[in-house]
Design a protein around this motif. Structure first.
Motif: not given
Length: 248
Positions: A107-108, A131-134, A165-166, A173-174
């Motif tokens: 995900r990002a 937090i926006p992402g997908g 950050a990861r 894993r984002e």
């Protein structure tokens, strides 16, 4: 979660966590004693099945520094910091290295801050924020995915500033990036927010706001105040109660 049955000894003396300093292409990081193959081979086995090591790269970090250091393996480090921050550092922790396994999903996330407020998606039915992402699509980089997801979820045109950050959790894993974003939030009916509502939340309120990822939320408030990290933070996150205090 790594299936390795080893336990990693935790050594805290004089209010500092003893670690081994190492280096990779992104800079310095730290390893819990006995948590990598070289240390295990060189270390003396403890009577309880843990391992101890001595090395020329040994170092020690106080809690305030350890909370923001890259400590590996990330799953074991989470357990150490959680106990230590709560006043009960464990004598040893399980060897857990989710970063060593192929993720089931990548995900990002896009961190967008304007005038001291961060853009979040509020899921009112479940009373939490995200937090926006997908998900990162095949052939797409996490960096590009963060820009695309921000556009799809908010209509903002973003440009990545840095990866900060990861986060690993339950096989995922984002990657989280700070972005400069132009434009205004689009009409709700045109946005892909899965029923969530876009809101601007004061960054200073993040430590007290039920935001996923929980371990990242309070760090964003800290970094916004003190400066963003030069290299991405590496975090495992097993927090289930997003309303509970978390500063580890």
């Amino acid at each position: 979660m790594d299936s390795d049955p080893r336990a990693v000894r935790v050594r805290i003396e004089a209010d500092a966590l003893h670690l081994t300093r190492a280096q990779d292409a992104e800079g310095a990081y730290y390893v819990l004693p006995g948590a990598d193959g070289a240390d295990v081979a060189a270390g003396a086995g403890g009577t309880d099945g843990t391992t101890e090591t001595t090395t020329a790269n040994a170092t020690a970090l106080p809690l305030a520094e350890a909370l923001h250091a890259r400590i590996r393996p990330v799953g074991s480090a989470e357990a150490v910091l959680r106990g230590w921050a709560r006043g009960a550092p464990p004598p040893c922790v399980a060897f857990e290295d989710p970063a060593a396994l192929a993720p089931v999903r990548v995900r990002a996330g896009a961190i967008v801050i304007r005038d001291g407020r961060i853009l979040l998606i509020h899921f009112t039915d479940e009373a939490y924020y995200e937090i926006p992402g997908g998900g990162v699509e095949p052939g797409e980089s996490p960096r590009a995915a963060a820009v695309r997801e921000l556009r799809e979820e908010s209509a903002l045109a973003g440009a990545v500033v840095a990866e900060v950050a990861r986060v690993w959790k339950e096989g995922r894993r984002e990657h989280y990036f700070t972005l400069d974003a132009e434009g205004e939030i689009g009409p709700p009916e045109t946005l892909d927010t899965y029923g969530g509502i876009l809101v601007w939340v004061p960054v200073a309120e993040l430590p007290r706001t039920p935001v996923w990822p929980r371990r990242l939320a309070w760090r964003i408030a800290h970094w916004h105040r003190t400066g963003w990290p030069a290299r991405p933070a590496e975090l495992a996150d097993s927090v289930e109660d997003l309303t509970a205090p978390c500063d580890w």
